[in-house]
Design a protein around this motif. Structure first.
Motif: not given
Length: 467
Positions: A42, A46, A187-188, A194
């Motif tokens: 992941t 990313m 991570n996002w 975000n």
């Protein structure tokens, strides 16, 4: 049923029971290992969305991070055979298990301090290694957020060893898959800015891994404090109490395990560097083949962890027949699975490769052809890798780690690497020569470990806790 028939069926029943117990213990460990691999995957995916330079910086930082991390992991893994042997000796032991876990956590703290110091200066180390300054700078930033994942990860491994020795590994599986999902979310949020959080770029990936590792440790700590089967051990009670003989016993058992892991990991790092010296296509094909092999390796790795517990329990109980049964059961399952995977690699290589590269793109033709040729040798590699992984766990259950470490040094660095270099660069086998060297090194280690297992009755009984 006559007494003779009953006697004949008794051993058969014991083997069936051992197969069931091994599989019940191993499958959550296999999935847990796959979950931890998914966490790394992941991060890589990313990072790739931030650009090639970010991905390259992350790869540099991750390689530097994993070198000391793997060594310390070997020390943590010593807790599993120590706990299993004690449980085999005294099934309802509480105090000795608590002391072993406590000293394992002490060891986690002590080994984390020098690792933190090294990784804090990651940029300077990468520059000294001749890496590009811009990439080294970004990798250094990444490492200063990532390094704090070391201690909670080690704490998680110690507690996972405890619940696995009690043959309840399912909790570790649940926790790691929750952590995988949270890692993707973190991570996002932090990498891309975000939910109102400022974008941190590559530093956000390091923070995400640290938070996920902390979540894994906290989750495991909550389980061992609240779950009925575990809470009676009061693992965190009197945490300040030392037990230096046990601490030294962990070091004595763990240092060779750390050495084995270091020899194995560095030989694969060296293989990748050698592929890079051949050409970019060989390196790309090698990366595909080794990734396919790594995924299937999660099964014998889980069996390695399970057989350490099963052999340790029988060893502690003074049951040589149980030791033999536990060892051979896991060995046959592991080698059989890897032989099946080897057959898949030979029969359907393009199907496997298609998961990593576009088969229809003519520009990839040479990489695909090389990857297919590497998978032929990876098929043999699978069998040897599975055999050495399970055999190492069998011996670890007997607390036999020093001689296996010497075998790893001989097989990987004394035979595998020199042979690979000779075949690749002197005899013109190129990338195939590297794979022949890797397979040969693994075959030597597997043969030596198996020969030592066959002589186990002549080995001096080890002292589990230094007393």
């Amino acid at each position: 049923m006559s007494a003779i028939e009953a006697g004949a069926r008794a051993p058969e029943n014991l083997w069936r029971q051992e197969i069931r117990a091994t599989l019940a213990l191993a499958w959550p460990m296999v999935l847990t290992n796959l979950g931890q691999t998914a966490m790394t995957a992941t991060d890589v995916m990313m990072m790739g969305r931030l650009g090639a330079d970010t991905l390259a910086s992350g790869a540099l930082g991750a390689n530097l991070y994993f070198m000391p991390l793997i060594f310390g992991l070997g020390l943590m893994l010593a807790t599993s055979p120590m706990i299993a042997t004690e449980l085999g000796r005294r099934r309802h032991s509480v105090r000795d298990l608590r002391r072993t876990v406590r000293q394992g956590l002490w060891l986690a703290i002590l080994i984390s301090v020098p690792i933190w110091l090294v990784l804090w200066h990651g940029e300077a180390i990468l520059l000294a290694m001749g890496q590009e300054p811009a990439l080294a700078h970004q990798a250094g930033i990444y490492l200063r957020w990532l390094e704090w994942a070391v201690l909670p990860f080690y704490g998680y491994i110690v507690l996972r060893s405890f619940i696995s020795a009690l043959e309840r590994p399912g909790w570790a599986l649940i926790i790691v898959f929750v952590a995988v999902a949270c890692n993707a979310l973190f991570n996002w949020v932090f990498m891309f800015g975000n939910l109102g959080v400022p974008s941190m770029g590559i530093a956000g990936s390091g923070l995400a891994t640290t938070l996920s590792s902390t979540l894994m440790f906290v989750g495991m700590a909550v389980v061992v404090m609240l779950e009925k089967k575990f809470r009676r051990y009061h693992l965190f009670g009197r945490f300040w109490r030392s037990d230096w003989p046990r601490f030294k016993g962990l070091l004595r058992l763990g240092m060779p395990i750390a050495g084995i892991l270091a020899f194995e990991v560095t030989i694969f790092n060296a293989a990748a560097l050698l592929m890079g010296l051949i050409d970019a296509d060989s390196l790309a094909a090698h990366a595909i083949a080794i990734q396919i092999a790594s995924i299937s390796f999660m099964v014998p790795l889980g069996l390695n962890q399970a057989v350490t517990v099963r052999v340790g329990l029988a060893h502690g109980a003074g049951n040589p027949e149980g030791v033999s049964r536990a060892g051979w059961t896991a060995f046959v399952i592991g080698v059989s699975f890897m032989a099946l995977m080897g057959l898949v690699m030979i029969l359907w290589p393009h199907l496997l490769i298609s998961a990593f590269i576009d088969l229809a793109n003519p520009a990839n033709a040479r990489v695909i052809a090389l990857a297919v040729s590497f998978l032929v040798f990876a098929a043999l590699f699978q069998i040897f890798d599975g055999a050495q992984a399970v055999a190492a766990g069998m011996l670890r259950g007997l607390h036999d780690t020093k001689v296996p470490m010497i075998y790893a040094a001989i097989g990987y660095w004394g035979i595998g690497l020199p042979l690979g270099v000779l075949l690749a660069f002197h005899f013109g086998f190129h990338g195939v020569g590297i794979w022949i060297g890797l397979s040969s090194g693994l075959a030597v280690v597997a043969a030596l470990l198996l020969a030592r297992w066959l002589r186990r009755d002549r080995l001096a009984p080890p002292l589990a806790f230094g007393h």
